[in-house]
Every structure is written in structure tokens, then in C-alpha cells.
Enzyme design. Structure first.
Site, PDB file in Angstrom:
ATOM      1  N   VAL A 279       0.840  -1.199   0.000  1.00 14.80           N
ATOM      2  CA  VAL A 279       0.000   0.000   0.000  1.00 14.80           C
ATOM      3  C   VAL A 279       0.880   1.255   0.000  1.00 14.80           C
ATOM      4  O   VAL A 279       0.617   2.241  -0.674  1.00 14.80           O
ATOM      5  CB  VAL A 279      -0.966  -0.004   1.198  1.00 14.80           C
ATOM      6  CG1 VAL A 279      -1.667   1.342   1.355  1.00 14.80           C
ATOM      7  CG2 VAL A 279      -1.995  -1.111   1.040  1.00 14.80           C
ATOM      8  N   ALA A 280       1.961   1.199   0.789  1.00 13.06           N
ATOM      9  CA  ALA A 280       2.874   2.344   0.858  1.00 13.06           C
ATOM     10  C   ALA A 280       3.563   2.597  -0.475  1.00 13.06           C
ATOM     11  O   ALA A 280       3.832   3.741  -0.847  1.00 13.06           O
ATOM     12  CB  ALA A 280       3.923   2.094   1.939  1.00 13.06           C
ATOM     13  N   ILE A 282       2.402   2.007  -3.485  1.00 11.07           N
ATOM     14  CA  ILE A 282       1.509   2.429  -4.577  1.00 11.07           C
ATOM     15  C   ILE A 282       0.784   3.715  -4.189  1.00 11.07           C
ATOM     16  O   ILE A 282       0.042   3.738  -3.204  1.00 11.07           O
ATOM     17  CB  ILE A 282       0.476   1.324  -4.879  1.00 11.07           C
ATOM     18  CG1 ILE A 282       1.192   0.030  -5.264  1.00 11.07           C
ATOM     19  CG2 ILE A 282      -0.477   1.751  -5.981  1.00 11.07           C
ATOM     20  CD1 ILE A 282       0.317  -1.183  -5.213  1.00 11.07           C
ATOM     21  N   GLU A 284      -2.165   5.456  -4.247  1.00  8.28           N
ATOM     22  CA  GLU A 284      -3.540   5.125  -4.639  1.00  8.28           C
ATOM     23  C   GLU A 284      -4.263   6.275  -5.335  1.00  8.28           C
ATOM     24  O   GLU A 284      -5.112   6.066  -6.192  1.00  8.28           O
ATOM     25  CB  GLU A 284      -4.361   4.696  -3.400  1.00  8.28           C
ATOM     26  CG  GLU A 284      -4.012   3.332  -2.854  1.00  8.28           C
ATOM     27  CD  GLU A 284      -2.772   3.354  -1.968  1.00  8.28           C
ATOM     28  OE1 GLU A 284      -2.388   2.283  -1.499  1.00  8.28           O
ATOM     29  OE2 GLU A 284      -2.189   4.455  -1.766  1.00  8.28           O
ATOM     30  N   ASP A 326      -3.310  22.915 -42.219  1.00  6.28           N
ATOM     31  CA  ASP A 326      -3.967  23.122 -43.497  1.00  6.28           C
ATOM     32  C   ASP A 326      -3.844  24.604 -43.848  1.00  6.28           C
ATOM     33  O   ASP A 326      -3.820  25.449 -42.956  1.00  6.28           O
ATOM     34  CB  ASP A 326      -5.440  22.715 -43.359  1.00  6.28           C
ATOM     35  CG  ASP A 326      -6.198  22.857 -44.655  1.00  6.28           C
ATOM     36  OD1 ASP A 326      -5.657  22.452 -45.698  1.00  6.28           O
ATOM     37  OD2 ASP A 326      -7.322  23.377 -44.631  1.00  6.28           O
ATOM     38  N   ASP A 613      -9.877  21.948 -41.373  1.00  2.57           N
ATOM     39  CA  ASP A 613     -11.306  22.240 -41.239  1.00  2.57           C
ATOM     40  C   ASP A 613     -12.172  21.454 -42.217  1.00  2.57           C
ATOM     41  O   ASP A 613     -13.375  21.389 -42.063  1.00  2.57           O
ATOM     42  CB  ASP A 613     -11.571  23.736 -41.425  1.00  2.57           C
ATOM     43  CG  ASP A 613     -11.077  24.256 -42.777  1.00  2.57           C
ATOM     44  OD1 ASP A 613     -10.494  23.464 -43.548  1.00  2.57           O
ATOM     45  OD2 ASP A 613     -11.263  25.450 -43.060  1.00  2.57           O
ATOM     46  N   ASP A 617      -9.403  16.746 -44.336  1.00  2.00           N
ATOM     47  CA  ASP A 617      -8.443  16.784 -43.226  1.00  2.00           C
ATOM     48  C   ASP A 617      -8.726  15.724 -42.166  1.00  2.00           C
ATOM     49  O   ASP A 617      -7.864  15.423 -41.341  1.00  2.00           O
ATOM     50  CB  ASP A 617      -8.479  18.167 -42.539  1.00  2.00           C
ATOM     51  CG  ASP A 617      -8.073  19.279 -43.483  1.00  2.00           C
ATOM     52  OD1 ASP A 617      -7.089  19.097 -44.203  1.00  2.00           O
ATOM     53  OD2 ASP A 617      -8.753  20.318 -43.510  1.00  2.00           O
ATOM     54  N   ASN A 707      -1.941   8.636   2.004  1.00  2.52           N
ATOM     55  CA  ASN A 707      -1.904   8.558   0.538  1.00  2.52           C
ATOM     56  C   ASN A 707      -3.135   9.162  -0.112  1.00  2.52           C
ATOM     57  O   ASN A 707      -3.041   9.821  -1.156  1.00  2.52           O
ATOM     58  CB  ASN A 707      -1.777   7.093   0.095  1.00  2.52           C
ATOM     59  CG  ASN A 707      -0.363   6.576   0.237  1.00  2.52           C
ATOM     60  OD1 ASN A 707       0.524   7.295   0.694  1.00  2.52           O
ATOM     61  ND2 ASN A 707      -0.137   5.326  -0.135  1.00  2.52           N
TER      62      ASN A 707
END
Length: 886
Positions: A279-280, A282, A284, A326, A613, A617, A707
Site C-alpha cells: 500500500v505504501a 503504490i 492510490e 492546413d 477544417d 483533413d 496517501n
């Protein structure tokens, strides 16, 4: 190649008599064989499939695994919190992408509802979906072309094809033309008419040679239908980070069990500890914070006229180093404009801003003839009719020669319409007590039918010297990619037949016109170049015209930096990719060429933005890293295929959006480094305690709280940090660059190590107050709780203070302004209030296994918490000294 076959060959191959057309029975048979004339697309993704697509990410897999494990061991609150984070992240992604894939749907809407065809010897109006190959379609001005046609008749026919080819001016069509070169560009196929283009002038007939997906529009639809989804640089970095963190978490768990076996600890207790370490390791809240920051970035960019449809596109903008633009409507105004005019020995430029200009007699006659010999209208900035004629009327307005007023004084009594063979148009208007012929057209044709010239208000014989002067002036205008029109007149005392009008004329002069660049674009291109971004022009227009505009905008320096679509076809994909960086202008290109160009740039490691446009394209917009559509002039198709829409159609907005994208990426990098520094501190604290057989200073619930709550608030505040003013003075970042490049990894390690050591130090002091050490056995639960409270507060406090130092890699917090990000100050204050609340409120204190601290210990933990911030600021001061020495 229908354009390379004669009308007779086409009609025989399609088995149709143009005078009669198909029979109703034959049309039904062909409809069954070929299907309705309607574009097809992939089935829409359901909301459920969109939702699950958001979960296809390594970091999400790691979080889901963590949730499953915490649920197994009975930590249901932790599991629910993790799952809420995952669901929040997925929902944000679904909301942003729900309306993203509209390109095929928009293409379907473009098909014409009704069309005129000849069937059973009669002209009938039918639904365009019922049209089949072999149908004879009747074309007149104002009608959309319902399918791809091989023209069999054309009378002064002009078709506006800018959405398909990118050309500003309607194309003259000639049913009798023949093209043997199989690589003839779409814009040059004058014997063809294409689905969804618009007839603006004249009339014609054509035989249907392609319907639905077998049309040029259909080819575009097929390209748009291909699955070309690719991960953005940010998504790639986060996926790599997720994999790394996942492997670290697994590695930590294995290592813990190995140590536990060696130390003969309780295996179940170590299993719980391993989970707390995982857990530490990652962060979260990372996935959710990234989504929130990108969503806030989307909102911010909408205020600068850039609507971003897909969240990751915000960050990708920051890495863009090629802008493929363009020409028509993006770099130019998509409005033909007279920019120069010439009467004998008198060449002048037309002011783009000045009005009510006083003209000489010769100039007045030139403008008067051009305005009267026009069928278009132009009032209050809005025009109808041929763009060339609209430009001429606008030209007259600048000199107070208004078409409506001239028409009322000089009533038209006869005309000789424009003809593509003559390349001339003439009108006969009342003039005083007689009449005057006004003629406009190709200057060489006008000179052939003229016998006199107007010079300094006098009509004089047209000598070779005068003729040469006009041709030379016309050539110079053409060399500058201007479209040249000549004008002449003749006075008469009777009404002339059309065939008598164009004889013995008096030539007045010529005008040169072009679709001019947008006023603000040049400065934006310079700013882009300073930021290490290369602007590139891609257009269906002619090479000389494109290069002339590119030179004026400082995109290209010479014609050698340009290439045409036919030249691209002569190269292999590998050869073209190798030479791609030599070109700044791509002219006379088809939609397939545009895609090929974008892919070639990408193959060289570039991050490519494509602006456009038109329908033509759309495929390249979809294939680019960032497709940018015009909001005002853009078709629904281009908007549907794009990642971003400019609501003001302004090229400058792209540059501003790139600046915003760079700052957003920098902010994401800040909070990723911040979160990883914090998590490293947590891992170091827990791992060191296990390695040395000490009590664990932090519980899984406490780590999860920090966290998800204490870390997340400063992380979000860092994500919306005010932008670096110098960000556009730097080169684009390398898209392969890691989050940990440029010393960021070292800073994360130093910060994390300090946080971890200080957390252990606080734990040690908490135990020592009651006479215990880290190596003591049988420590009472209340003593352990007190010591854990001190480490819990130091861990949270050091991270909150450390966030101030993360705002810039070298500038001090005083240089960037301590109060310049009030959201961060607010996050730190709220973080401490929450932390104090968890310790002070009995219900929360019991849930988190913490105890209230004495006043002296509060002072001690605050000193500890400030140390990582102070150390990092000292390191940055040394870095600044080193930069100054260099």
C-alpha cells in the site's frame, strides 16, 4: 480510373444510355447489388464498454489487486476507498470520451437528401440513398453532388471542392477532358465530380461511377473507421510507472516473507505488514489526481478558445514539436481578396485596412468594369456567388464603387456568360446616352481581342510595347502566386449580340488576388519557432500558391522546401520518412497523402499536431497525436475526428494551447515526483523497521489515510500550479523522456529518504519518552500507539511542507512566490487541520489507532516536518549557483 476513360467507354462499361438513363427495374437490381448510397461506420461503443476500457491500465490492475487483498484480510474500509478511487478515475474518462467518435456520423449527415436523375427517359427527384452506379445525375448551381460522377456534359460548370481538396476557389469542370496519368490529383480531375461537393455555377450531367463507401468521401470514411487509437506520451509514462510500482510491490512482499522466515517472525503478522508496504509503495490517488488535473486543464483551456475532447490530449500538446497546418481557412482567411492592381506603368497594393480610397480615372474605370461584370453579391461582410467575384465587389467597396449603386446607374441589358474555352465574361450596361461593354477574364485572351488601351485617361492604340507591359505585370503577379484577371471595355450606341461584344476592346488593367494569410498567424509562427516547434503547411492547393503563402508566413524559405502529392507517390514509405524533415510545404495532396505525411513525421519520433477544417483533413486529424479542428469554418466531420477544437479558428490559439499543455505536463510531473517521494518515505520507514526487527511505526490504515487525503490535496494543488513564464523559451521535451529525467529522480530519492528517516526518528523519540528503544521487546500497546502517532504526524507534516519545495526544480519558493499558489497554501492548512482532527477527535483517533500529543511533542514533530523542505531549498540554491557558473 474513371477520369482516364472517355465518356463513351464509361457509359458502355456501366451499360447506360445517357438520353434515357436507367430503367426503374434496373435501378432496383443495382440497388440490391451495390446497396444504398449511404456511408457506413463502426457500431458505437456502449457506455459500459467505454467504462471498462478506462480500466485497461497497469496502475488500475495494481490498485484492484490491492483492493482484493485488503478485502481478503478484512480491511473493508481500505478496500472501499481504493475501489472508489478506481471508479472515479474511470467515470471521468467516460464523460470526456463519450462524444469523441462522431466523424462517421457527421459524414453520413453530409450525404444529399434529394437529387435529380434521369430514369426511364424522364428527370426525377429521388432520395440520394437510392442512387446507384450508372444513374445519370443532373447538376445545376446550388446542388450538392450526391455521388462520384464522371461528367458527360458541362456548361460553364464550377464546383466548390475546398472541403475535399483544400482549394479556395471553385474548380472549372470540363466533361471532355481526359487524363491518362493514373496519379492525377483529385483537384486536377476536371472531368469528375465528387460526393458532397457543391456546384456553384453553370450546369452539367454526370454518370454515377461510385456510391457510398466507393466514393472519395467513402475512402475518407474508411480511414476514419480504422482503429488508430494510440497511447499519448503521458499514458505511456503512467503505464510504465504502474508496471514499475506493481513489480516493486510484488518484490517487497516477497522480500518481506524471506526476511520473516529468516527472522522466524509470525507469518500472518508479516503478511499484513507486507500488505501495508505494498500500500505504501503504490500512490492510490495518482490515477484520480491525474484525471482531475487534466479535467481542470480542459476547463482552463476552454477559456482560451480551445475545446479539448480527450483528457490525455491536454498533456500531449506540451510535447508537440511539429504543427502540420492546413492552408485554407487555417493559415489563410478562406476569402479571396484583391491585393494588387495594375494600370499602365502603375502597380499598386491594396490596403488591407484602409477604406474610402481615392482612385485615379484609370483605376476607377478598372474597378467599375470588374464590379459591373460580376454576378455575385457582397454586403455587410457577407457574400454569395463565385469567390473571385465576391473579391472584386469587396475591392470596389474600398473605393466607394458599390455594386448596388453602379447597377442602378448602369443597368445591364445583355451579357455573354463566362465560358471555360473563352475564359472571358462580358456584360452590356447602359452608359450615359449609349452602352458600354465590360469584359473581364484571362489577360492574354483580353489582349487578343483588344485594339486600344486606357492610359492616363486617354484611349490610345494598343502597341506591342504596351501589350508587353501588361503581360510582364501579369507574369510578376503570377510568380507571386496571385490569380490574375484582366479588364477591358468598349463604348457603343446600340445593343450588341453576345458574339459582337468581345471585339476591338480597350484594355484597362489587371488585378491580382489571393486568399491572404490571417493577420495574427505570422507572430504565432515566430513564437512557435522560438519554442522549438516546426510549423508545416499541408494543402490541396497549387505548389506556387502554397509556397508564396508559406514564404510570407516564414514557414518556408524557398520552393525547394516544398513537395507535391505526385512526387510523394514516387517515393517508398521508408524513403519519404527519411526525407520528411527537408520539407515545410506539401502541396496538391490528397487525404491519403496527408495521413502519409503525418505518419512519416511520427516515424521520426516527432509528436505531431495536425490542424484542418475540411472533410479531407479528417483522416490526418485522426492519425495525428493531436488533431485540431476549426470550430467556426470546420466541418462536422473534421470536428468529430479531432482531439481539440478551436472555437475562434485562430492558429494563435494552438500556440497558446501548447504553452498550456507544457505547463500542465510540468505540473503532472511535479505531483508525481511529490507522491513518489512521499511513498518512498513510507516504504523506507516500514521496510527499515522490519529489516532491523523493530516494531512497525505505521499501520496500513494510517498509510492509506496519508496517501488518499493528506498527499492528494497538495498533489491536486500542484497540478493547477500557475504556469512557468519561461516555458515557451525551452525546446519541446523528448516524448520518450521519463518522469525522472533532469534530476527529478534524484530529488525524489533525497526527499523520500529524508521523510523516511525523520519518520523513524519521530518513532524513536516517541518510544524513548517512555524509556523504550527501537530494539525493546514487549512494548506496551499505549506506548506503541503514542510513538506511532508521532511518526504519523511527522510523515504527514513533512510531506505537506515538502510540497512547497516541489513547485520548481531550481527556483526557490521565494523566487516563485510563497503565496502565488493559494490552492497549495490552502491544501497544506486543510491537511494539518485534518491531521489534528484525526488525532484529537476520539472516534477518529480510535479508528486510526492514534493518541493526542503533548505541546512539546507537537513542537518537535513540526521541526522534524520542516527539515525536508529546508534541505531541498539548500540543494536548489547550489543548483542555481552551478547554472550561473555555466
Amino acid at each position: 480510373m474513371w477520369f482516364s476513360k472517355t465518356q463513351k467507354e464509361v457509359l458502355e462499361e456501366l451499360n447506360v444510355n445517357p438520353a434515357v438513363g436507367l430503367t426503374s427495374k434496373e435501378a432496383e437490381t443495382r440497388l440490391e447489388r451495390y446497396g444504398p448510397n449511404k456511408l457506413k461506420g463502426k457500431p458505437k461503443k456502449s457506455l459500459v464498454s467505454l467504462f471498462f476500457a478506462q480500466l485497461n491500465d497497469m496502475l488500475i490492475y495494481v490498485l484492484l489487486s490491492a483492493a482484493a487483498i485488503t478485502m481478503i484480510i478484512g480491511e473493508f474500509v481500505d478496500a472501499i476507498i481504493i475501489l472508489l478511487v478506481v471508479i472515479l478515475n474511470a467515470l471521468i474518462g467516460v464523460v470526456q470520451e463519450y462524444k469523441a467518435e462522431k466523424a462517421i456520423e457527421a459524414l453520413q449527415k453530409m450525404t444529399t437528401p434529394k437529387s435529380l436523375v434521369r430514369r426511364d427517359g424522364e428527370i426525377k427527384e429521388i432520395s440520394s440513398e437510392q442512387i446507384v452506379p450508372g444513374d445519370i445525375v443532373i447538376i445545376d448551381a446550388g446542388r450538392f453532388i450526391p455521388a462520384d460522377l464522371r461528367l458527360i456534359e458541362s456548361v460553364n460548370l464550377q464546383i466548390e471542392e475546398s472541403a475535399l481538396t483544400g482549394e479556395s476557389v471553385p474548380t472549372d469542370k470540363d466533361a471532355n477532358a481526359l487524363y491518362k496519368d493514373p496519379k492525377t490529383p483529385i483537384g486536377d480531375q476536371s472531368n469528375m465530380a465528387f460526393m458532397s461537393t457543391l456546384a456553384t455555377y453553370g450546369r452539367g450531367e454526370g454518370v454515377v461511377v461510385g456510391t457510398a463507401m466507393n466514393t472519395e468521401i467513402g475512402k475518407i470514411a474508411k480511414i476514419l473507421d480504422e482503429d488508430t487509437e494510440q497511447m499519448t506520451p503521458l499514458q505511456k509514462r503512467l503505464e510504465e510507472l504502474g508496471k514499475t510500482l506493481g513489480f516493486i510491490a510484488i518484490g517487497i512482499c516477497i522480500l518481506i516473507f524471506a526476511i520473516s522466515l529468516f527472522q522466524k517472525r509470525d507469518l500472518f503478522e508479516m503478511f499484513l505488514t507486507a500488505i501495508s508496504l505494498a500500500v505504501a509503495a503504490i500512490p492510490e490517488g495518482l490515477a484520480a489526481i491525474v484525471a482531475i488535473v487534466l479535467a481542470l486543464g480542459v476547463t482552463k483551456m476552454s477559456k482560451i478558445n480551445a475545446i479539448v475532447k480527450k483528457l490525455p490530449a491536454v498533456e500531449t500538446l506540451g510535447a508537440v514539436n511539429i504543427i502540420c497546418s492546413d492552408k485554407t481557412g487555417t493559415l489563410t482567411q478562406n476569402k479571396m481578396t484583391v491585393v494588387k492592381y495594375y494600370t499602365f506603368n502603375n502597380l499598386k497594393e491594396v490596403s488591407s485596412t484602409e477604406t474610402s480610397i481615392v482612385a485615379s480615372k484609370d483605376e476607377t474605370e478598372l474597378i467599375k468594369t470588374l464590379v459591373l461584370c460580376s454576378d455575385a453579391t457582397y454586403e455587410n461582410g457577407e457574400g454569395t456567388g463565385d469567390p473571385t467575384e465576391i473579391a472584386l465587389i469587396g475591392f470596389g467597396n474600398k473605393y466607394n464603387l458599390i455594386k448596388g449603386e453602379l447597377n442602378s446607374k448602369n443597368k445591364r441589358v445583355a451579357e455573354n456568360p463566362f465560358d471555360s474555352d473563352r475564359k472571358l465574361m462580358s456584360t452590356l450596361n447602359e452608359e450615359g446616352n449609349g452602352y458600354r461593354v465590360h469584359t473581364k477574364g484571362a489577360i492574354d485572351n483580353i489582349l487578343k481581342i483588344s485594339s486600344h488601351a486606357l492610359i492616363n485617361g486617354k484611349i490610345v492604340p494598343l502597341t506591342e510595347e504596351v501589350r508587353f507591359a501588361y503581360l510582364k505585370a501579369a507574369e510578376e503577379m503570377s510568380n507571386n502566386a496571385l490569380r490574375v484577371l484582366g479588364a477591358a471595355f468598349k463604348d457603343t450606341d446600340k445593343i450588341l449580340a453576345p458574339g459582337e461584344m468581345e471585339k476591338d476592346l480597350t484594355v484597362i488593367g489587371i488585378v491580382g488576388m489571393i486568399d491572404p494569410p490571417r493577420f495574427e498567424v505570422k507572430d504565432s509562427i515566430r513564437e512557435a519557432k522560438r519554442a522549438g516547434i516546426t510549423p508545416v503547411m499541408i494543402t490541396g492547393d497549387h505548389q506556387n500558391t502554397a509556397v508564396a503563402i508559406a514564404k510570407e508566413l516564414e514557414i518556408a524559405e524557398s520552393i525547394e522546401q516544398s513537395i507535391t502529392g505526385s512526387e510523394i507517390d514516387e517515393m517508398s514509405d521508408e524513403e519519404f520518412a527519411e526525407k520528411i524533415n527537408n520539407y515545410k510545404v506539401f502541396a496538391r495532396v490528397s487525404p491519403e497523402h496527408k495521413v502519409k505525411i503525418v505518419k512519416a513525421f511520427k516515424s521520426q519520433g516527432n509528436i505531431v499536431s495536425m490542424t484542418g477544417d475540411g472533410v479531407n483533413d479528417a483522416p490526418s486529424l485522426k492519425n495525428a497525436d493531436i488533431g485540431v479542428a476549426m470550430g467556426i469554418t470546420g466541418t462536422d466531420v473534421s470536428k468529430g475526428a479531432s482531439d481539440m477544437i478551436l472555437t475562434d479558428d485562430n492558429f494563435t490559439t494552438i500556440v497558446h494551447a501548447i504553452e498550456e499543455g507544457r505547463n500542465i505536463y510540468n505540473n503532472i510531473k511535479k505531483f508525481v515526483i511529490f507522491l513518489l517521494s512521499c511513498n518512498l518515505g513510507e516504504v523506507l520507514t516500514v521496510f527499515a523497521s522490519i529489516l532491523f526487527f523493530w516494531p512497525v511505526p505505521l499501520l496500513p490504515t494510517q498509510i492509506l489515510w496519508i496517501n488518499l487525503i493528506t498527499d492528494s490535496l497538495p498533489a491536486i494543488a500542484l497540478g493547477i500550479d500557475p504556469g512557468d513564464k519561461d516555458v515557451m523559451k525551452k525546446k519541446p521535451r523528448n516524448p520518450k523522456e521519463s518522469f525522472f529525467a533532469q534530476g527529478a529522480g534524484i530529488r525524489a530519492i533525497i526527499g523520500g529518504t529524508l521523510i523516511g528517516l525523520l519518520t523513524l526518528a519521530a518513532f524513536y523519540f516517541g518510544l524513548s519518552e517512555y524509556g523504550y528503544t527501537l530494539g525493546s521487546t514487549h512494548i506496551p500497546e499505549d506506548v506503541l500507539t503514542y510513538a506511532r502517532t508521532m511518526s504519523f504526524v511527522v510523515l504527514a507534516g513533512s510531506q505537506l511542507f515538502y510540497s512547497l519545495s516541489i513547485r520548481h526544480s531550481t527556483k526557490s519558493i521565494l523566487q516563485i512566490g510563497l503565496l502565488s499558489n493559494m490552492y497549495l497554501i490552502g491544501a497544506i492548512i486543510v491537511g494539518f487541520i485534518l491531521q489534528f482532527g484525526v488525532i484529537s477527535i476520539p472516534v477518529l483517533a480510535k479508528a486510526f489507532n492514534v493518541h493526542n500529543l503533548s505541546l512539546g511533542d507537537w513542537g518537535l514533530v513540526m521541526v522534524f516536518a520542516l527539515i525536508p523542505l529546508i534541505v531541498n531549498e539548500i540543494i536548489k540554491s547550489f543548483m542555481r549557483l552551478k547554472e550561473n557558473e555555466e
